[in-house]
Design a protein around this motif. Structure first.
Motif, short mmCIF file in Angstrom:
data_model
loop_
_atom_site.label_atom_id
_atom_site.label_comp_id
_atom_site.label_asym_id
_atom_site.label_seq_id
_atom_site.Cartn_x
_atom_site.Cartn_y
_atom_site.Cartn_z
N GLN A 73 -3.10 0.07 5.58
CA GLN A 73 -2.60 1.09 4.66
C GLN A 73 -2.15 2.33 5.40
OE1 GLN A 73 -5.77 1.66 1.82
NE2 GLN A 73 -5.07 -0.03 0.52
N ALA A 74 -2.89 2.72 6.44
CA ALA A 74 -2.48 3.90 7.22
C ALA A 74 -1.16 3.66 7.93
CB ALA A 74 -3.58 4.24 8.23
N ASN A 75 -0.96 2.46 8.45
CA ASN A 75 0.29 2.15 9.14
C ASN A 75 1.47 2.04 8.18
OD1 ASN A 75 -0.99 2.03 11.64
ND2 ASN A 75 -1.45 -0.15 11.45
N SER A 76 1.18 1.79 6.90
CA SER A 76 2.26 1.67 5.92
C SER A 76 2.71 3.02 5.39
CB SER A 76 1.82 0.79 4.75
OG SER A 76 0.79 1.42 4.00
N GLY A 77 2.06 4.10 5.83
CA GLY A 77 2.50 5.43 5.44
C GLY A 77 1.61 6.16 4.46
N LEU A 78 0.53 5.53 3.99
CA LEU A 78 -0.38 6.23 3.09
C LEU A 78 -1.08 7.36 3.83
CD1 LEU A 78 -2.06 3.35 1.04
CD2 LEU A 78 -0.22 4.87 0.35
#
Length: 396
Positions: free
Chosen positions: A186-191
């Motif tokens: 999720q962090a890598n997806s921009g959240l």
């Protein structure tokens, strides 16, 4: 394997409080008594865990033995460390009846949960057992560290009605574990997730408590109503600005000496800009707790199964004392229905609704020792299947 681990845990806790395992230390006064015991248990998530619990307690006197408060004051040190890297060290002081009409609470704790549950944010998060494999065992785990200092004062204004004021100062941090994880994905997806960075979360709170319970640990009759409003302001302290409003109502009724029916409804709403760690706190007088999911909120779900800014849940219980003497040693059977959900902006706004509720049904055995100690196991069926938890207190 999981049931075996729980059985070993119950065995260790059942035999641990025997006096003499830890040498007696000088007490705080002639009216105080002490209790100390080692802890040793195993859980699949944290591995082998060892620690120690030591407390000094001022028990009630002859005149106030049957008052709702289980003791006049208690100061406890609780520490443990696990092979997984998890640890906890806490100092807790609770003084519900040390001065007439006043109550004081103070907590200081530092903790690391090396494999903290994390299933995402919002009420629609899914738990797919196929994601947690030997190649990525920590898909639903995160490394969570926190240090907190929390205090509260309550003052009786009229019979059964108290006002409270308190503060909560916390420094929390989330980070990923080796391998693929939901948090890292999720962090890598921009959240916007504050990974690896400590966040200061400081708030103050005011509230009202209406309490007619006959016993604060295991009530058989009475009601408990709480209304608590908290504010975090980054211009004063901390890094976050938000409000938290918590309303709860609990009721207890005993048609016989053995049977108690209990129910609770709780709603909590936040405004402003809270962050991930802020969602973990469910406010309550004397002692807050973590949710949503686990033995204090929904026993058919894993701990912290759902996180969101707002939440709404209810519990209905039957507690039947099978054998023993109340306030001495007793064995009871617990049955319950838990239902609730969380709300997250952008997904669903907070409202009174039955839509999206997560329902669990279950029960389990409970042992009580004296007026204070409670130990039990809950087993429940919910949307994620079968769940088992160890409880060290009644849920409410």
């Amino acid at each position: 394997m999981r049931l075996l681990c729980l059985a070993l845990l119950l065995l260790v806790f059942s035999i641990a409080p025997a006096r003499g395992q830890i040498p007696d230390l000088p007490t705080l006064g002639e009216n105080w008594t002490d209790l100390g015991y080692p802890k040793l248990f195993y859980t699949p998530r944290d591995g082998l865990t060892g620690g120690i619990y030591y407390a000094q307690m001022h028990p009630p006197g002859y005149r106030d033995w049957f008052d709702p408060q289980p003791y006049r004051a208690s100061i406890a040190l609780d520490g443990q460390i696990s092979t997984s890297g998890s640890y906890k060290l806490g100092l807790y002081a609770r003084m519900p009846n040390i001065l007439p009409g006043w109550r004081f609470t103070m907590e200081a704790e530092t903790r690391r949960r090396a494999r903290q549950n994390y299933f995402g944010v919002g009420n629609r998060t899914e738990r797919d057992g196929g994601n947690a494999t030997d190649a990525q065992p920590h898909y639903y785990h995160t490394d969570h560290r926190r240090t907190l200092l929390r205090g509260e004062i309550q003052k009786r204004v009229v019979p059964h009605l108290r006002v409270l004021g308190g503060f909560h100062a916390e420094r929390w941090q989330f980070d990923t574990l080796p391998g693929v994880s939901l948090l890292g994905t999720q962090a890598n997806s921009g959240l916007s997730l504050p990974l690896g960075t400590p966040t200061a979360d400081v708030s103050a709170r005011l509230g009202l408590v209406f309490d007619t319970r006959n016993d604060e640990i295991a009530p058989m009759r009475g009601i408990l109503l709480e209304a608590i409003f908290g504010v975090a302001d980054s211009t004063v302290a901390g890094a976050l600005s938000y409000t938290r409003t918590t309303l709860s109502a609990s009721g207890f009724w005993s048609p016989s000496e053995q049977l108690t029916l209990a129910g609770r409804v709780l709603a909590q709403a936040m405004t402003g800009s809270p962050a991930l760690g802020s969602y973990m706190l469910i406010e309550a007088s004397d002692k807050s707790f973590e949710g949503y999911g686990g033995w204090r909120s929904n026993r058919g779900l894993a701990g912290l199964r759902y996180m969101g800014e707002d939440l709404l849940f209810a519990n209905l219980e039957t507690r039947y004392q099978v054998v023993g003497e109340r306030h001495v040693v007793a064995a009871s059977l617990l049955g319950f229905i838990d239902v609730g959900r969380v709300f997250q902006p952008g997904e669903d706004d907070f409202r009174l609704t039955l839509d999206g509720m997560h329902v669990s049904v279950g029960g389990g055995p409970v042992l009580s020792f004296g007026r204070v100690a409670v130990l039990g196991t809950t087993m429940a069926v919910g949307q994620d299947g079968f769940a088992i938890h160890v409880m060290t207190d009644w849920a409410f």
